[in-house]
Write a protein that holds these residues in place. Structure first.
Motif, mmCIF file in Angstrom:
data_model
loop_
_atom_site.group_PDB
_atom_site.id
_atom_site.type_symbol
_atom_site.label_atom_id
_atom_site.label_comp_id
_atom_site.label_asym_id
_atom_site.label_seq_id
_atom_site.Cartn_x
_atom_site.Cartn_y
_atom_site.Cartn_z
ATOM 1 N N PRO A 68 -5.866 3.785 -2.543
ATOM 2 C CA PRO A 68 -5.836 3.663 -4.006
ATOM 3 C C PRO A 68 -5.434 2.245 -4.400
ATOM 4 O O PRO A 68 -4.479 1.691 -3.842
ATOM 5 C CB PRO A 68 -4.751 4.667 -4.422
ATOM 6 N N LYS A 69 -6.149 1.653 -5.342
ATOM 7 C CA LYS A 69 -5.837 0.278 -5.732
ATOM 8 C C LYS A 69 -4.410 0.152 -6.247
ATOM 9 O O LYS A 69 -3.728 -0.845 -5.964
ATOM 10 C CB LYS A 69 -6.821 -0.215 -6.798
ATOM 11 N N ASN A 70 -3.949 1.144 -6.984
ATOM 12 C CA ASN A 70 -2.612 1.041 -7.573
ATOM 13 C C ASN A 70 -1.491 1.297 -6.567
ATOM 14 O O ASN A 70 -0.309 1.183 -6.894
ATOM 15 C CB ASN A 70 -2.482 1.991 -8.767
ATOM 16 N N LYS A 71 -1.878 1.622 -5.315
ATOM 17 C CA LYS A 71 -0.877 1.813 -4.276
ATOM 18 C C LYS A 71 -1.125 0.874 -3.089
ATOM 19 O O LYS A 71 -0.617 1.088 -1.993
ATOM 20 C CB LYS A 71 -0.868 3.273 -3.809
ATOM 21 N N SER A 72 -1.914 -0.176 -3.361
ATOM 22 C CA SER A 72 -2.231 -1.161 -2.329
ATOM 23 C C SER A 72 -1.497 -2.472 -2.600
ATOM 24 O O SER A 72 -1.324 -2.869 -3.754
ATOM 25 C CB SER A 72 -3.737 -1.433 -2.292
ATOM 26 N N LEU A 73 -1.083 -3.124 -1.532
ATOM 27 C CA LEU A 73 -0.313 -4.362 -1.643
ATOM 28 C C LEU A 73 -0.834 -5.367 -0.621
ATOM 29 O O LEU A 73 -1.000 -5.032 0.550
ATOM 30 C CB LEU A 73 1.166 -4.085 -1.382
#
Length: 241
Positions: free
Chosen positions: A179-184
């Motif tokens: 998920p983009k919002n859980k990627s770093l």
């Protein structure tokens, strides 16, 4: 502010985990010593500094898709030889020796193994996004023992899109079911790693080992819609994730 929960952490390799500056110096020195013409005509420090200048310029051109790999690897030595008036040394042979020596170098950034152990135990999915050459990057990971920590390795040469272009980040994130919002994204290069990641829409950590104090970077951190963190050592990542 409470910590944001990430599930997938994408790392740059060179100068983020693998000490490129130190390792490339020793790899080039090993190659340099195999050519008597070089030893006779110039000192290694001068050779290394001249080579580094052209290598940096050509990599910037390569990332902008204005030069091909086969041209990059030859021109960085051809230009060095020309400036230093070196003759009788084949650029292709020099490059092959240099690349063969590169993965033999094992120096890692301080705290790299400890951080990866910590993250693996915590259950994060760990991945690599790198602009290096395929035949070298995989060997670096294997010889240093880093390979075991990573689920997938994304190399620009395979994807045909180098960082900071959007395509490589998009491909890596989608291929990892992340998920983009859980990627770093974690990297040492502001333009390549940090701007590349945040332009795609994922958060990033600037590994700022040199402790750069650039007002434009600070402004970017404050204004960008993605979260951008800055750390001076890898161990400081624990406070973020």
């Amino acid at each position: 502010m409470s910590k944001k929960r990430y599930t997938h952490i994408f790392f740059d390799l060179d100068n983020t985990l693998w000490d490129f500056h130190t390792n490339s110096f020793h790899a080039l020195h090993a190659a340099f010593q195999k050519f008597p013409n070089l030893n006779e005509s110039t000192g290694f420090t001068t050779f290394f500094n001249t080579y580094s200048k052209y290598n940096h310029e050509l990599w910037n051109t390569y990332r902008n898709k204005k030069v091909a790999k086969k041209e990059l690897v030859l021109q960085r030595f051809q230009k060095t030889f020309h400036e230093l008036n070196v003759s009788g040394v084949d650029a292709g042979e020099m490059n092959s020796l240099y690349l063969s020596e590169m993965p033999k170098q094992k120096k890692l950034i301080e705290g790299a193994v400890e951080l990866l152990e910590y993250l693996m135990v915590k259950g994060y999915s760990l991945l690599i996004i790198t602009n290096g050459f395929r035949e070298v990057q995989f060997k670096k990971l294997e010889i240093t023992g880093l390979a075991k920590y990573f689920n997938k390795v994304f190399i620009s040469e395979d994807i045909q899109s180098p960082k900071p272009h959007r395509q490589i980040f998009e491909y890596a994130v989608k291929s990892s079911n992340a998920p983009k919002n859980k990627s770093l994204m974690v990297g040492d290069d502001w333009e390549v790693d940090i701007r590349g990641a945040t332009n795609f829409g994922i958060d990033a950590v600037f590994y700022n080992a040199d402790k750069q104090n650039d007002e434009q970077k600070i402004k970017f951190i404050k204004q960008n819609r993605s979260l951008v963190y800055s750390v001076n050592s890898l161990k400081d990542l624990r406070s973020i994730i």
